[in-house]
Design an enzyme around this catalytic site. Sequence first.
Site, PDB file in Angstrom:
ATOM      1  N   ASN A  37       0.820  -1.218   0.000  1.00  0.00           N
ATOM      2  CA  ASN A  37       0.000   0.000   0.000  1.00  0.00           C
ATOM      3  C   ASN A  37       0.854   1.268   0.000  1.00  0.00           C
ATOM      4  O   ASN A  37       1.654   1.492   0.909  1.00  0.00           O
ATOM      5  CB  ASN A  37      -0.912  -0.015   1.233  1.00  0.00           C
ATOM      6  CG  ASN A  37      -2.159   0.813   1.043  1.00  0.00           C
ATOM      7  OD1 ASN A  37      -2.402   1.338  -0.053  1.00  0.00           O
ATOM      8  ND2 ASN A  37      -2.967   0.917   2.087  1.00  0.00           N
ATOM      9  N   HIS A 122     -14.944  -3.993  10.403  1.00  0.00           N
ATOM     10  CA  HIS A 122     -14.575  -2.689  10.966  1.00  0.00           C
ATOM     11  C   HIS A 122     -15.799  -1.816  11.164  1.00  0.00           C
ATOM     12  O   HIS A 122     -16.397  -1.355  10.194  1.00  0.00           O
ATOM     13  CB  HIS A 122     -13.682  -1.934   9.993  1.00  0.00           C
ATOM     14  CG  HIS A 122     -12.283  -2.438   9.929  1.00  0.00           C
ATOM     15  ND1 HIS A 122     -11.241  -1.664   9.504  1.00  0.00           N
ATOM     16  CD2 HIS A 122     -11.753  -3.641  10.249  1.00  0.00           C
ATOM     17  CE1 HIS A 122     -10.124  -2.373   9.556  1.00  0.00           C
ATOM     18  NE2 HIS A 122     -10.415  -3.578   9.999  1.00  0.00           N
ATOM     19  N   ARG A 147     -14.437  -4.930  15.139  1.00  0.00           N
ATOM     20  CA  ARG A 147     -13.455  -3.954  15.588  1.00  0.00           C
ATOM     21  C   ARG A 147     -14.138  -2.599  15.664  1.00  0.00           C
ATOM     22  O   ARG A 147     -14.854  -2.213  14.732  1.00  0.00           O
ATOM     23  CB  ARG A 147     -12.307  -3.894  14.573  1.00  0.00           C
ATOM     24  CG  ARG A 147     -11.176  -2.995  14.997  1.00  0.00           C
ATOM     25  CD  ARG A 147     -10.147  -2.817  13.885  1.00  0.00           C
ATOM     26  NE  ARG A 147     -10.374  -1.570  13.177  1.00  0.00           N
ATOM     27  CZ  ARG A 147      -9.440  -0.922  12.470  1.00  0.00           C
ATOM     28  NH1 ARG A 147      -8.227  -1.425  12.361  1.00  0.00           N
ATOM     29  NH2 ARG A 147      -9.713   0.199  11.847  1.00  0.00           N
ATOM     30  N   TYR A 159      -7.445   7.861  13.777  1.00  0.00           N
ATOM     31  CA  TYR A 159      -7.261   6.640  12.997  1.00  0.00           C
ATOM     32  C   TYR A 159      -8.522   5.767  12.962  1.00  0.00           C
ATOM     33  O   TYR A 159      -9.198   5.588  13.969  1.00  0.00           O
ATOM     34  CB  TYR A 159      -6.113   5.784  13.566  1.00  0.00           C
ATOM     35  CG  TYR A 159      -6.154   4.417  12.968  1.00  0.00           C
ATOM     36  CD1 TYR A 159      -5.712   4.216  11.667  1.00  0.00           C
ATOM     37  CD2 TYR A 159      -6.736   3.359  13.645  1.00  0.00           C
ATOM     38  CE1 TYR A 159      -5.834   2.988  11.061  1.00  0.00           C
ATOM     39  CE2 TYR A 159      -6.856   2.116  13.053  1.00  0.00           C
ATOM     40  CZ  TYR A 159      -6.400   1.942  11.751  1.00  0.00           C
ATOM     41  OH  TYR A 159      -6.544   0.721  11.154  1.00  0.00           O
ATOM     42  N   ASP A 210      -7.904  -1.221  17.590  1.00  0.00           N
ATOM     43  CA  ASP A 210      -6.571  -1.061  16.990  1.00  0.00           C
ATOM     44  C   ASP A 210      -5.935   0.234  17.501  1.00  0.00           C
ATOM     45  O   ASP A 210      -6.457   1.321  17.253  1.00  0.00           O
ATOM     46  CB  ASP A 210      -6.727  -1.023  15.460  1.00  0.00           C
ATOM     47  CG  ASP A 210      -5.404  -1.168  14.721  1.00  0.00           C
ATOM     48  OD1 ASP A 210      -4.341  -1.017  15.360  1.00  0.00           O
ATOM     49  OD2 ASP A 210      -5.439  -1.430  13.503  1.00  0.00           O
ATOM     50  N   HIS A 212      -3.039   1.172  16.501  1.00  0.00           N
ATOM     51  CA  HIS A 212      -2.288   1.626  15.325  1.00  0.00           C
ATOM     52  C   HIS A 212      -0.950   2.277  15.693  1.00  0.00           C
ATOM     53  O   HIS A 212      -0.618   3.365  15.192  1.00  0.00           O
ATOM     54  CB  HIS A 212      -3.148   2.552  14.452  1.00  0.00           C
ATOM     55  CG  HIS A 212      -3.012   2.233  12.991  1.00  0.00           C
ATOM     56  ND1 HIS A 212      -2.352   3.047  12.126  1.00  0.00           N
ATOM     57  CD2 HIS A 212      -3.432   1.171  12.266  1.00  0.00           C
ATOM     58  CE1 HIS A 212      -2.382   2.501  10.911  1.00  0.00           C
ATOM     59  NE2 HIS A 212      -3.028   1.366  10.971  1.00  0.00           N
ATOM     60  N   GLU A 236      -4.877  -4.214  19.487  1.00  0.00           N
ATOM     61  CA  GLU A 236      -3.910  -4.434  18.401  1.00  0.00           C
ATOM     62  C   GLU A 236      -2.902  -3.291  18.304  1.00  0.00           C
ATOM     63  O   GLU A 236      -3.256  -2.128  18.520  1.00  0.00           O
ATOM     64  CB  GLU A 236      -4.716  -4.533  17.101  1.00  0.00           C
ATOM     65  CG  GLU A 236      -3.876  -4.615  15.857  1.00  0.00           C
ATOM     66  CD  GLU A 236      -4.739  -4.529  14.599  1.00  0.00           C
ATOM     67  OE1 GLU A 236      -5.956  -4.793  14.667  1.00  0.00           O
ATOM     68  OE2 GLU A 236      -4.189  -4.167  13.553  1.00  0.00           O
ATOM     69  N   GLU A 262       0.884  -6.949  11.649  1.00  0.00           N
ATOM     70  CA  GLU A 262       0.479  -6.697  10.261  1.00  0.00           C
ATOM     71  C   GLU A 262       1.607  -6.089   9.436  1.00  0.00           C
ATOM     72  O   GLU A 262       1.600  -6.217   8.225  1.00  0.00           O
ATOM     73  CB  GLU A 262      -0.786  -5.835  10.193  1.00  0.00           C
ATOM     74  CG  GLU A 262      -0.599  -4.413  10.681  1.00  0.00           C
ATOM     75  CD  GLU A 262      -1.881  -3.593  10.632  1.00  0.00           C
ATOM     76  OE1 GLU A 262      -2.957  -4.145  10.881  1.00  0.00           O
ATOM     77  OE2 GLU A 262      -1.793  -2.389  10.336  1.00  0.00           O
ATOM     78  N   ARG A 283      -0.386 -11.343  13.786  1.00  0.00           N
ATOM     79  CA  ARG A 283      -1.211 -10.801  12.708  1.00  0.00           C
ATOM     80  C   ARG A 283      -0.564 -10.803  11.334  1.00  0.00           C
ATOM     81  O   ARG A 283      -1.048 -10.151  10.409  1.00  0.00           O
ATOM     82  CB  ARG A 283      -1.627  -9.365  13.058  1.00  0.00           C
ATOM     83  CG  ARG A 283      -2.390  -9.249  14.351  1.00  0.00           C
ATOM     84  CD  ARG A 283      -3.397  -8.129  14.260  1.00  0.00           C
ATOM     85  NE  ARG A 283      -4.338  -8.378  13.212  1.00  0.00           N
ATOM     86  CZ  ARG A 283      -4.605  -7.551  12.208  1.00  0.00           C
ATOM     87  NH1 ARG A 283      -3.994  -6.411  12.087  1.00  0.00           N
ATOM     88  NH2 ARG A 283      -5.496  -7.887  11.296  1.00  0.00           N
ATOM     89  N   HIS A 312      -3.942 -10.270   9.037  1.00  0.00           N
ATOM     90  CA  HIS A 312      -4.300  -8.948   8.526  1.00  0.00           C
ATOM     91  C   HIS A 312      -5.178  -9.126   7.282  1.00  0.00           C
ATOM     92  O   HIS A 312      -4.879  -9.940   6.431  1.00  0.00           O
ATOM     93  CB  HIS A 312      -2.989  -8.253   8.156  1.00  0.00           C
ATOM     94  CG  HIS A 312      -3.092  -6.845   7.729  1.00  0.00           C
ATOM     95  ND1 HIS A 312      -2.143  -6.260   6.926  1.00  0.00           N
ATOM     96  CD2 HIS A 312      -4.009  -5.876   7.984  1.00  0.00           C
ATOM     97  CE1 HIS A 312      -2.451  -4.988   6.714  1.00  0.00           C
ATOM     98  NE2 HIS A 312      -3.582  -4.728   7.344  1.00  0.00           N
ATOM     99  N   ASP A 316      -6.252  -3.251   1.418  1.00  0.00           N
ATOM    100  CA  ASP A 316      -5.051  -3.213   0.581  1.00  0.00           C
ATOM    101  C   ASP A 316      -4.482  -4.615   0.350  1.00  0.00           C
ATOM    102  O   ASP A 316      -3.529  -4.783  -0.403  1.00  0.00           O
ATOM    103  CB  ASP A 316      -3.982  -2.271   1.158  1.00  0.00           C
ATOM    104  CG  ASP A 316      -3.760  -2.424   2.652  1.00  0.00           C
ATOM    105  OD1 ASP A 316      -4.710  -2.234   3.431  1.00  0.00           O
ATOM    106  OD2 ASP A 316      -2.623  -2.717   3.042  1.00  0.00           O
ATOM    107  N   GLU A 339      -9.181 -10.999   9.875  1.00  0.00           N
ATOM    108  CA  GLU A 339      -9.746  -9.670   9.583  1.00  0.00           C
ATOM    109  C   GLU A 339     -10.382  -9.690   8.196  1.00  0.00           C
ATOM    110  O   GLU A 339      -9.839 -10.283   7.266  1.00  0.00           O
ATOM    111  CB  GLU A 339      -8.632  -8.617   9.617  1.00  0.00           C
ATOM    112  CG  GLU A 339      -9.123  -7.202   9.336  1.00  0.00           C
ATOM    113  CD  GLU A 339      -7.990  -6.170   9.387  1.00  0.00           C
ATOM    114  OE1 GLU A 339      -6.815  -6.559   9.260  1.00  0.00           O
ATOM    115  OE2 GLU A 339      -8.295  -4.985   9.566  1.00  0.00           O
ATOM    116  N   TRP A 402       1.444   7.162  12.114  1.00  0.00           N
ATOM    117  CA  TRP A 402       0.065   7.123  11.623  1.00  0.00           C
ATOM    118  C   TRP A 402      -0.543   5.796  11.994  1.00  0.00           C
ATOM    119  O   TRP A 402       0.110   4.771  11.973  1.00  0.00           O
ATOM    120  CB  TRP A 402      -0.006   7.323  10.100  1.00  0.00           C
ATOM    121  CG  TRP A 402      -1.427   7.174   9.673  1.00  0.00           C
ATOM    122  CD1 TRP A 402      -2.450   8.084   9.877  1.00  0.00           C
ATOM    123  CD2 TRP A 402      -2.034   6.041   9.052  1.00  0.00           C
ATOM    124  NE1 TRP A 402      -3.625   7.575   9.416  1.00  0.00           N
ATOM    125  CE2 TRP A 402      -3.405   6.316   8.913  1.00  0.00           C
ATOM    126  CE3 TRP A 402      -1.553   4.802   8.619  1.00  0.00           C
ATOM    127  CZ2 TRP A 402      -4.315   5.418   8.349  1.00  0.00           C
ATOM    128  CZ3 TRP A 402      -2.433   3.912   8.060  1.00  0.00           C
ATOM    129  CH2 TRP A 402      -3.799   4.223   7.909  1.00  0.00           C
TER     130      TRP A 402
END
EC number: 4.2.1.8
Length: 402
Positions: A37, A122, A147, A159, A210, A212, A236, A262, A283, A312, A316, A339, A402
């Site tokens: 991605n 999600h 999630r 996020y 998550d 992130h 996560e 991931e 993951r 994961h 993407d 997921e 991010w």
Amino acid sequence: MKIQAARVIVTCPGRNFVTLKIETDQGVYGIGDATLNGRELSVVSYLEDHVLPCLIGMDPRRIEDIWQYLYRGAYWRRGPVTMRAIAAVDVALWDIKAKMAGMPLYDLLGGRSRDGVMVYGHANGSDIEETVDAVGQYIDLGYKAIRAQAGVPGIKDAYGVGRGKLFYEPADAALPSVTGWDTRKALNFVPKLFEKLRDTYGFDHHLLHDGHHRYTPQEAANLGKMLEPYQLFWLEDATPAENQEAFKLIRQHTVTPLAVGEIFNTIWDAKDLIQNQLIDYIRCTIVGAGGVTHLRRIADFAALYQIRTGCHGATDLSPVTMGTALHFDTWVPNFGIQEYMRHTPETDAVFPHDYRFEKGMLYVGDTPGHGVDIDEAEAAKYPYKPAYLPVARLEDGTMWNW
Ligand code: GCO
Ligand code: MG
């Protein structure tokens, strides 16, 4: 038997995908996913300029040997670009082998361990109320695991908050857009989201969250502790994992289950986390971690420590990865969860596949191979479009994860 031709196909049916097609001298072909991605073209070049010329003439049945040739033979090991290129070749070769055997891939791996694969979707919203509604919609669709992410007051584009329902696509701009982050605000807010979710829907469904990579180990420990009353399935990416030891601190303070992996590429990224039992779910997935051949190694190692898989499965990861992961999940003894972010109808049309969703589970089909193909005429309708993941900055302008 020989590899006769190998081609990379780039298509953007709503988002970019890089796909490898390997053809043999016996008419059987295989498909692999190589999507990275926001950095897609680097893998295209890695494959076209450096891998495919070596493959022509090789025996496609020698999957393990070709994996080792690409891994050891490059001299420069690991990394997201190299490992995605290897994954694409590996998956295409497993596809070819399973087609030749006349078996669905899960059968070739050792057969079914389960009937279907539990997935999580999600649910997100711009505030708690919207996320609570979104979780309700997933429950109505039959999901057993969801999630939940919500916009945090005072944070620009927190996020995980998408624009539409069921589809969420973070790589959405020709240059990275700038989002915000503030850990204090998030720590005050996230437990309230889960309190509301448990008050509204009770404890029958699995809930996931998550982080992130946003928190320090101490902050992540604090969050995990505050979330304990809500019995999450997992928290996560609570903290970045380049330093695997960082998870020790989180682990000492909370029993909230932890998931990570991931962005891992090899077993070496997870070795300490696994052997010190610092996580509960690993993951890594097919495209990110060197294909079926290497993911199997990671899962077997994790099984020694009662750590389960949680592949994961964001958008993407193309349907080719999703289909292959589902065969893997159907076989792997220490399966945890998968997921599942739905692809758009345009993507589904480019990648015809035989897996199906029913009551919170995904089921693989019995087509020989991994069950996912590419319609090249459809793919050709959607040329590559630059699209980047956002970046994140703190209020004072400092770059954050991010
Ligand atoms: C997840 C992820 C993704 C990633 C994305 C980056 O848990 O699904 O964190 O949404 O952000 O895969 O490309
Ligand atoms: Mg994630």
